[in-house]
Design an enzyme around this catalytic site. Structure first.
Site, PDB file in Angstrom:
ATOM      1  N   CYS A 185      56.640  53.953  -2.596  1.00 56.30           N
ATOM      2  CA  CYS A 185      56.276  53.563  -3.963  1.00 56.30           C
ATOM      3  C   CYS A 185      54.803  53.180  -4.045  1.00 56.30           C
ATOM      4  CB  CYS A 185      57.202  52.431  -4.397  1.00 56.30           C
ATOM      5  SG  CYS A 185      56.585  51.372  -5.689  1.00 56.30           S
ATOM      6  N   CYS A 221      53.796  49.781  -5.534  1.00 53.61           N
ATOM      7  CA  CYS A 221      54.191  48.674  -4.653  1.00 53.61           C
ATOM      8  C   CYS A 221      53.058  48.358  -3.683  1.00 53.61           C
ATOM      9  CB  CYS A 221      55.436  49.037  -3.845  1.00 53.61           C
ATOM     10  SG  CYS A 221      56.892  49.318  -4.867  1.00 53.61           S
TER      11      CYS A 221
END
Lengths: 318, 108
Positions: free
Chosen positions: B32, B35
């Site tokens: 991700c 993230c």
């Protein structure tokens, strides 16, 4: 609030801003890049960039980080703040942000664009609960389930294809009867057995209490309404430029894109716009980077011919 | 800089729910992009709130049960725990100021 002085301020850290930063820093101009969120902008959410020449295939976030390191190694500075206004002060520019203020001889606006929302009931409330604008981030939470992908462009196909790594079935809902995505992505999309297509149809509501359970649809041809059970809705229906902070200062088209000439000049001395924020952008990583380089070269010429040598290379705070 | 420690399905109860300090849990996964942008912000905050708030991160690929229990369907998501309950959440990448507001509210 501190006031900082630079030769060039770049607003926005996507490919256009990072390329402008590289060129400006290599010209040895005191340059700062202001970013409100994530370095890389839209590409930081892109799983694979496969059309940047010389780089066969790369993760978007990694590409942006590489661009950043390259520019920083040449002297580019980066600061995190959202720009709220740009004002002309005599021969100089004042950039106001949520943090410090910046005075510069030239400003390059590479503020890019943000994704559009559907603007239907349920969307806001269920964001993060099945409504998503990033398949690479969220598709894995819907393993083996049925999801909807809204849109028909490159982003919708890219992300729709990505969801099929995790989901059982993804239904692409598109308001027209054909895709706008590039041919190679269309080929891949039509060849993927997990992707289905619903044409001439718009989403009118996203339903679910705690989480998304379905979408209400309206067929624009037959005028029929229907419901489809899905666990998630991935939305990719275009973008709008982040240029609100320049309204009233520069010419824009109806969509808010800044009008520039082939040197990315806005018509106001020392103010440039490049990448997705400008009118008629091709909206590709490579064209945005090209725009950014062009703007930095133009800004460098402008500064060199309008300011004395002793005024340059400034990097001071007060 | 203090790196938030990992918490898993197995340790969530002791580390988070039974903690006497408020706990901020960063739900993330290696694939991700956003993230990876949130992580350094959380590390800075872990320094600033050292001793007052506990900072942990949970890999949603490995600790599927906890992610499911709290209805995580989007990452990054930060959940703020106080007295064994999730009291606040931040979904997606947000500026540091927004995260500080969540932490200050939990400490108020």
């Amino acid at each position: 609030m501190a006031r900082q002085t630079y030769d060039i301020v770049i607003i926005g850290g996507g490919p256009a801003g990072l390329a402008a930063g590289l060129y400006a820093a290599r010209a040895r101009r005191g340059t700062v890049l202001l970013e409100k969120g994530v370095i890389g902008g839209q590409i930081s959410l892109t799983e694979l960039v496969e059309n940047y020449p010389g780089v066969p295939s790369v993760n978007g976030f990694d590409l942006a980080q590489t661009m950043l390191k390259q520019a920083e190694s040449c002297g580019l500075e980066t600061q995190f703040a959202e720009t709220t206004a740009v004002e002309q002060k005599g021969r100089l520019w004042l950039v106001r942000t949520t943090g410090d203020e910046y005075v510069a001889k030239a400003v390059i606006v590479t503020a890019g664009a943000d994704y559009n929302k559907l603007g239907v009931p349920g969307e806001e409330r269920l964001t993060g609960r099945g409504v998503s604008y990033c398949a690479t981030c969220d598709a894995a939470f819907f393993k083996g389930q049925h999801v909807a992908v809204v849109g028909g462009g490159d982003a919708a196909m890219d992300e729709g294809l990505f969801t099929t790594r995790h989901v059982d079935k993804a239904t692409v809902i598109h308001r027209r009867d054909r895709l706008r995505a590039s041919a190679i992505l269309q080929e891949r999309a039509f060849a993927n057995p997990k992707l289905e297509f619903v044409w001439n149809t718009v989403v009118t509501e996203i339903v679910g209490d705690e989480a998304v359970t379905g979408v209400r649809l309206h067929n624009l041809e037959t005028r029929e309404d229907s419901t489809m059970d899905v666990a998630a809705v991935f939305v990719f229906i275009g973008q709008h430029p982040n240029t609100d902070f320049l309204r009233g200062l520069v010419s824009m088209d109806e969509g808010g894109h800044i009008v520039v000439n082939e040197w990315m000049e806005t018509g106001l001395p020392g103010l440039y716009a490049a990448g997705d924020a400008r009118q008629n952008a091709a909206r590709q990583v490579v064209s945005s980077a090209g725009d950014g380089a062009t703007a930095a070269i133009a800004a460098e010429h402008y500064i060199g011919s309008n300011f004395a040598a002793e005024e340059l290379g400034l990097r001071s705070s007060s | 800089m203090s790196k938030p420690a990992d918490v898993t399905d197995a340790t969530f109860d002791t580390e988070v729910l039974k903690s006497d300090r408020p706990v901020l849990v960063d739900f993330w996964a290696p694939w991700c992009g956003p993230c990876r942008m949130v992580a350094p912000l959380v590390e800075e905050l872990a320094d600033e709130y050292d001793g007052k708030v506990k900072f942990l991160k949970l890999n949603t690929d490995e600790s599927v049960n906890t992610a499911a229990k709290y209805g995580i369907r989007s990452i990054p998501t930060l959940l703020m725990f106080k007295g064994g309950e999730a009291v606040d959440q931040v979904i997606g990448f947000r500026p540091k100021g927004d995260l500080k507001r969540v932490l200050d509210k939990a400490l108020a």
